[in-house]
Design a protein around this motif. Sequence first.
Motif, mmCIF file in Angstrom:
data_model
loop_
_atom_site.group_PDB
_atom_site.id
_atom_site.type_symbol
_atom_site.label_atom_id
_atom_site.label_comp_id
_atom_site.label_asym_id
_atom_site.label_seq_id
_atom_site.Cartn_x
_atom_site.Cartn_y
_atom_site.Cartn_z
ATOM 1 N N ARG A 5 57.205 -34.368 66.025
ATOM 2 C CA ARG A 5 57.080 -35.802 66.342
ATOM 3 C C ARG A 5 55.668 -36.294 66.085
ATOM 4 N NH1 ARG A 5 61.106 -34.862 70.815
ATOM 5 N NH2 ARG A 5 59.401 -33.766 71.782
ATOM 6 N N SER A 6 54.684 -35.490 66.434
ATOM 7 C CA SER A 6 53.288 -35.877 66.202
ATOM 8 C C SER A 6 53.006 -36.057 64.719
ATOM 9 C CB SER A 6 52.334 -34.821 66.773
ATOM 10 O OG SER A 6 52.457 -34.749 68.158
ATOM 11 N N ARG A 7 53.521 -35.145 63.904
ATOM 12 C CA ARG A 7 53.310 -35.243 62.454
ATOM 13 C C ARG A 7 53.980 -36.491 61.879
ATOM 14 N NH1 ARG A 7 55.362 -30.258 59.573
ATOM 15 N NH2 ARG A 7 54.278 -31.193 57.811
ATOM 16 N N ILE A 8 55.194 -36.772 62.329
ATOM 17 C CA ILE A 8 55.909 -37.968 61.853
ATOM 18 C C ILE A 8 55.147 -39.215 62.261
ATOM 19 C CG2 ILE A 8 58.003 -39.351 62.137
ATOM 20 C CD1 ILE A 8 59.525 -36.640 62.400
ATOM 21 N N LEU A 9 54.746 -39.284 63.507
ATOM 22 C CA LEU A 9 54.033 -40.454 64.001
ATOM 23 C C LEU A 9 52.704 -40.622 63.266
ATOM 24 C CD1 LEU A 9 54.324 -42.732 65.995
ATOM 25 C CD2 LEU A 9 53.270 -41.293 67.727
ATOM 26 N N HIS A 10 51.994 -39.533 63.051
ATOM 27 C CA HIS A 10 50.725 -39.589 62.326
ATOM 28 C C HIS A 10 50.946 -40.133 60.915
ATOM 29 C CE1 HIS A 10 47.402 -37.948 59.880
ATOM 30 N NE2 HIS A 10 46.682 -38.343 60.922
ATOM 31 N N MET A 11 51.994 -39.680 60.255
ATOM 32 C CA MET A 11 52.287 -40.159 58.907
ATOM 33 C C MET A 11 52.560 -41.660 58.901
ATOM 34 S SD MET A 11 55.242 -39.065 56.250
ATOM 35 C CE MET A 11 55.584 -40.149 54.871
ATOM 36 N N LEU A 12 53.360 -42.123 59.854
ATOM 37 C CA LEU A 12 53.691 -43.552 59.899
ATOM 38 C C LEU A 12 52.463 -44.404 60.215
ATOM 39 C CD1 LEU A 12 57.164 -43.424 61.662
ATOM 40 C CD2 LEU A 12 56.684 -43.872 59.243
ATOM 41 N N VAL A 13 51.594 -43.912 61.080
ATOM 42 C CA VAL A 13 50.379 -44.666 61.434
ATOM 43 C C VAL A 13 49.412 -44.700 60.252
ATOM 44 C CG1 VAL A 13 48.318 -44.654 62.890
ATOM 45 C CG2 VAL A 13 50.562 -44.321 63.919
ATOM 46 N N THR A 14 49.231 -43.566 59.576
ATOM 47 C CA THR A 14 48.225 -43.501 58.520
ATOM 48 C C THR A 14 48.715 -43.969 57.154
ATOM 49 O OG1 THR A 14 48.730 -41.167 58.102
ATOM 50 C CG2 THR A 14 46.935 -41.639 59.635
ATOM 51 N N HIS A 15 50.019 -43.807 56.864
ATOM 52 C CA HIS A 15 50.538 -44.151 55.539
ATOM 53 C C HIS A 15 51.460 -45.361 55.533
ATOM 54 C CE1 HIS A 15 48.772 -40.621 53.716
ATOM 55 N NE2 HIS A 15 49.255 -39.902 54.719
ATOM 56 N N GLY A 16 51.810 -45.865 56.694
ATOM 57 C CA GLY A 16 52.658 -47.039 56.759
ATOM 58 C C GLY A 16 54.140 -46.718 56.804
ATOM 59 N N PRO A 17 54.968 -47.757 56.797
ATOM 60 C CA PRO A 17 56.418 -47.596 56.927
ATOM 61 C C PRO A 17 57.015 -46.718 55.841
ATOM 62 C CG PRO A 17 55.770 -49.896 57.155
ATOM 63 C CD PRO A 17 54.559 -49.156 56.689
ATOM 64 N N ALA A 18 58.084 -45.995 56.221
ATOM 65 C CA ALA A 18 58.754 -45.109 55.273
ATOM 66 C C ALA A 18 60.167 -44.820 55.747
ATOM 67 C CB ALA A 18 57.983 -43.789 55.147
ATOM 68 N N PRO A 19 61.084 -44.584 54.799
ATOM 69 C CA PRO A 19 62.433 -44.148 55.173
ATOM 70 C C PRO A 19 62.425 -42.656 55.516
ATOM 71 C CG PRO A 19 62.273 -44.409 52.798
ATOM 72 C CD PRO A 19 60.956 -44.848 53.376
ATOM 73 N N ALA A 20 63.415 -42.220 56.259
ATOM 74 C CA ALA A 20 63.503 -40.826 56.701
ATOM 75 C C ALA A 20 63.430 -39.815 55.555
ATOM 76 C CB ALA A 20 64.757 -40.616 57.541
ATOM 77 N N PRO A 21 64.117 -40.042 54.422
ATOM 78 C CA PRO A 21 64.026 -39.050 53.342
ATOM 79 C C PRO A 21 62.597 -38.875 52.811
ATOM 80 C CG PRO A 21 65.932 -40.437 53.003
ATOM 81 C CD PRO A 21 65.131 -41.061 54.115
ATOM 82 N N ASP A 22 61.835 -39.964 52.746
ATOM 83 C CA ASP A 22 60.450 -39.871 52.285
ATOM 84 C C ASP A 22 59.597 -39.093 53.287
ATOM 85 O OD1 ASP A 22 61.327 -41.406 50.188
ATOM 86 O OD2 ASP A 22 60.040 -43.128 50.624
ATOM 87 N N ILE A 23 59.842 -39.329 54.571
ATOM 88 C CA ILE A 23 59.114 -38.594 55.620
ATOM 89 C C ILE A 23 59.452 -37.114 55.510
ATOM 90 C CG2 ILE A 23 58.833 -38.274 58.110
ATOM 91 C CD1 ILE A 23 59.546 -41.304 58.368
ATOM 92 N N SER A 24 60.724 -36.825 55.343
ATOM 93 C CA SER A 24 61.188 -35.446 55.217
ATOM 94 C C SER A 24 60.500 -34.741 54.053
ATOM 95 C CB SER A 24 62.707 -35.445 55.016
ATOM 96 O OG SER A 24 63.180 -34.152 54.771
ATOM 97 N N ASN A 25 60.466 -35.393 52.907
ATOM 98 C CA ASN A 25 59.836 -34.802 51.718
ATOM 99 C C ASN A 25 58.333 -34.623 51.905
ATOM 100 O OD1 ASN A 25 62.240 -34.628 50.298
ATOM 101 N ND2 ASN A 25 61.996 -36.638 49.367
ATOM 102 N N ALA A 26 57.676 -35.626 52.430
ATOM 103 C CA ALA A 26 56.217 -35.575 52.586
ATOM 104 C C ALA A 26 55.782 -34.483 53.562
ATOM 105 C CB ALA A 26 55.695 -36.930 53.054
ATOM 106 N N LEU A 27 56.584 -34.259 54.601
ATOM 107 C CA LEU A 27 56.202 -33.290 55.628
ATOM 108 C C LEU A 27 56.906 -31.941 55.478
ATOM 109 C CD1 LEU A 27 56.142 -35.662 58.733
ATOM 110 C CD2 LEU A 27 54.232 -34.962 57.264
ATOM 111 N N SER A 28 57.687 -31.797 54.426
ATOM 112 C CA SER A 28 58.442 -30.553 54.175
ATOM 113 C C SER A 28 59.301 -30.167 55.378
ATOM 114 C CB SER A 28 57.493 -29.407 53.810
ATOM 115 O OG SER A 28 56.802 -29.698 52.631
ATOM 116 N N LEU A 29 60.043 -31.146 55.874
ATOM 117 C CA LEU A 29 60.957 -30.946 57.000
ATOM 118 C C LEU A 29 62.364 -31.293 56.545
ATOM 119 C CD1 LEU A 29 58.846 -32.794 59.712
ATOM 120 C CD2 LEU A 29 59.166 -30.324 59.538
ATOM 121 N N THR A 30 63.359 -30.744 57.222
ATOM 122 C CA THR A 30 64.737 -31.111 56.892
ATOM 123 C C THR A 30 64.999 -32.546 57.336
ATOM 124 O OG1 THR A 30 65.688 -30.390 58.988
ATOM 125 C CG2 THR A 30 65.515 -28.729 57.229
#
Length: 83
Positions: A5-30
């Motif tokens: 959750r911290s990694r997802i939140l950090h990504m959204l705060v620092t990189h802006g809005p994103a759809p779930a698949p983009d978050i998944s790819n960027a963070l190497s998560l399912t």
Amino acid sequence: MNLTRSRILHMLVTHGPAPAPDISNALSLTEDAVNRELERLTRAGFVRASEAIPSNFNSIYTSDEPQIFQEMAQVRYFLGLEI
């Protein structure tokens, strides 16, 4: 808050809005893990989901920065760190 959750939140705060698949790819998560944590972050008020993108039905997630800062202020107050 767990690390995912911290990694997802950090990504959204620092990189802006994103759809779930983009978050998944960027963070190497399912995608399942990302969707589960986005649901929890949304229920907690840290993340908001916008309307789905018509071409692929993915919601765009964005951080709710005022909520995050309010929570941080409450933690600082609780710890006696209020300035």
